[in-house]
Design a protein around this motif. Structure first.
Motif, PDB file in Angstrom:
ATOM      1  N   ALA A  88      17.896  69.510  46.108  1.00  0.00           N
ATOM      2  CA  ALA A  88      18.262  70.081  47.410  1.00  0.00           C
ATOM      3  C   ALA A  88      17.829  69.140  48.541  1.00  0.00           C
ATOM      4  O   ALA A  88      18.585  68.898  49.499  1.00  0.00           O
ATOM      5  N   ILE A  89      16.610  68.591  48.427  1.00  0.00           N
ATOM      6  CA  ILE A  89      16.144  67.609  49.426  1.00  0.00           C
ATOM      7  C   ILE A  89      17.097  66.408  49.442  1.00  0.00           C
ATOM      8  O   ILE A  89      17.459  65.892  50.501  1.00  0.00           O
ATOM      9  N   SER A  90      17.514  65.990  48.237  1.00  0.00           N
ATOM     10  CA  SER A  90      18.408  64.824  48.116  1.00  0.00           C
ATOM     11  C   SER A  90      19.724  65.069  48.845  1.00  0.00           C
ATOM     12  O   SER A  90      20.218  64.194  49.567  1.00  0.00           O
ATOM     13  N   ALA A  91      20.288  66.256  48.649  1.00  0.00           N
ATOM     14  CA  ALA A  91      21.573  66.577  49.293  1.00  0.00           C
ATOM     15  C   ALA A  91      21.410  66.597  50.813  1.00  0.00           C
ATOM     16  O   ALA A  91      22.266  66.079  51.545  1.00  0.00           O
ATOM     17  N   LEU A  92      20.297  67.177  51.288  1.00  0.00           N
ATOM     18  CA  LEU A  92      20.063  67.198  52.737  1.00  0.00           C
ATOM     19  C   LEU A  92      19.923  65.780  53.278  1.00  0.00           C
ATOM     20  O   LEU A  92      20.438  65.447  54.353  1.00  0.00           O
ATOM     21  N   ASP A  93      19.206  64.929  52.537  1.00  0.00           N
ATOM     22  CA  ASP A  93      19.039  63.542  52.975  1.00  0.00           C
ATOM     23  C   ASP A  93      20.401  62.847  53.063  1.00  0.00           C
ATOM     24  O   ASP A  93      20.670  62.125  54.026  1.00  0.00           O
ATOM     25  N   CYS A  94      21.272  63.094  52.083  1.00  0.00           N
ATOM     26  CA  CYS A  94      22.615  62.490  52.122  1.00  0.00           C
ATOM     27  C   CYS A  94      23.406  63.023  53.315  1.00  0.00           C
ATOM     28  O   CYS A  94      24.121  62.266  53.984  1.00  0.00           O
ATOM     29  N   ALA A  95      23.284  64.329  53.597  1.00  0.00           N
ATOM     30  CA  ALA A  95      23.985  64.904  54.754  1.00  0.00           C
ATOM     31  C   ALA A  95      23.482  64.265  56.050  1.00  0.00           C
ATOM     32  O   ALA A  95      24.260  63.969  56.969  1.00  0.00           O
TER      33      ALA A  95
END
Ligand SMILES: [Mg+2]
Length: 398
Positions: free
Chosen positions: A120-127
């Motif tokens: 989830a952190i990874s997806a937010l970082d990509c966003a």
């Protein structure tokens, strides 16, 4: 600039595909148990005789300037972590300060060092990187110092393709015809299937080598489902067909087993892994144990663009190569065009998976002639295609 909203939206659409989509599945560690071994490929719901219903969940982070960064597809579990514990940490904060956003999320989510929370952190970082690129109106690889070259060869991952030898010949020849110079297949048998299974795995690789000739790289992915003696014996049987690498031979926590395989395997075969390992700290364990020749952290799982840059720096000091797991091609292409050529020799392209995974993207990234060229869209190029969206539903904290 401040973050004004964090939303998770599920989109539905229709993929035209007359044939069965998933023809075969990969081997899984749990397949040593008969009750799991008999399971078939994953089920994809049909919306008609010639089509499938596609559902994809994306996270949108909007700044008070109106710029929106998008990441996905993500899972519902990732979305729940984002909506319940992470969104409150982001609202009102600077979206361009990606290092601070990542560090605060990581320090706050103390049980989220690995697994779904880190995803989830990874997806937010990509966003957030998508948002940052849009704010400066450049592709993310430009922000990171790229492009380092004009094109990157893609390797085709044949996940979901039938392993019937005739179909393998047909598909492998087709991929070579499309310009691919490397391809990865997923042998279906492991330690629970005895010598008969070993013979089947060998038949797959022999069929591939006979079809593609001597100049195309063949890789095999054991998806964490073999063990040390099985892998070493399998390598002996495969070495004459010159496989480029054997991927994820054992479960991720069995680092000593990885290291034993890497030390003892025929030096004509590389050992790769790290697809299911997270962050610089997890990846560092693999590297300093000399567990693998090439690591494959997933940009959308292992910590996002911010963390993959740190893992890449570590890998370069250990002379371990890094090819991001092929989960999100737009993010991986942007990252790979900013990494040294010797560190990241190829890009993974999961052929079937990407028909679904990039389905809603207005500008999907697909290899042409077996290569990918530097992305030109701002950010990570995550605009959605309104023409594909038949329905949308916003998720709320559970
Ligand atoms: Mg893999």
């Amino acid at each position: 600039m401040k973050i004004a909203s964090v939303r998770c939206v599920e989109y539905t659409g229709t993929l035209d595909h007359p044939e069965e989509f998933w023809e075969e599945r990969l081997i899984r560690p749990v397949d040593i148990y008969p009750r799991f071994r008999s399971e078939g490929p994953p089920h994809l719901p049909r919306s008609g005789e010639r089509s499938y219903r596609v559902e994809s969940l994306f996270v949108h982070v909007e700044a008070d300037s109106g710029v929106v960064g998008t990441a996905g597809p993500i899972t519902r579990e990732q979305a729940q972590h984002i909506l319940t514990s992470m969104a409150p940490l982001l609202l009102g904060q600077d979206p361009l300060a990606t290092e601070q956003r990542w560090d605060q999320l990581h320090r706050y989510c103390v049980h989220g060092r690995k697994g779904t929370e880190m995803m989830a952190i990874s997806a937010l970082d990509c966003a957030l990187w998508d948002l940052k690129g849009r704010h400066f109106d450049v592709p993310v690889h430009v922000l990171l110092g790229g492009p380092v070259r004009d094109e990157i060869p893609a390797y085709a991952s044949a996940l979901g393709y039938s392993l019937d030898p005739d179909r393998v010949r047909e598909r492998a020849a087709q991929l070579v015809g499309e310009g691919y110079t490397a391809m990865k297949w997923f042998p279906r048998h492991g330690p629970a299937d005895g010598r008969g299974g070993m013979a089947k795995n060998e038949e797959l690789v022999r069929t591939l080598r006979e079809t593609v000739g001597p100049d195309v790289d063949i890789m095999v992915d054991a998806w964490m489902s073999w063990d040390v003696p099985y892998t070493l014996r399998m390598a002996q049987r495969l070495v004459d067909y010159a496989p480029h690498w054997i991927e994820e031979p054992v479960q991720p926590d069995r680092i000593d087993s990885y290291a034993q395989i890497t030390a003892q395997i025929d030096n004509r075969i590389m050992i790769t892994g790290g697809e299911h390992e997270y962050t610089r700290w997890g990846q560092h364990q693999l590297m300093r144990s000399r567990a693998l020749h090439l690591t494959q952290p997933d940009t959308y799982w292992a910590g996002g663009i911010s963390e993959l840059l740190k893992i890449a720096a570590l890998a370069s000091t250990y002379d371990v190569k890094l090819i991001p797991h092929g989960h999100s091609v737009p993010a991986n292409a942007n990252l790979s065009f900013a990494l040294p050529v010797a560190l990241t020799p190829m890009l993974e392209y999961l052929v079937k998976w990407n028909a679904l995974h990039q389905f809603f993207l207005a500008h999907p990234v697909h290899p042409v002639g077996g290569v990918v060229t530097p992305p030109t869209r701002p950010g990570l190029g995550m605009d959605l295609d309104e023409d594909k969206i038949e329905g949308r539903r916003e998720l709320h904290p559970a």
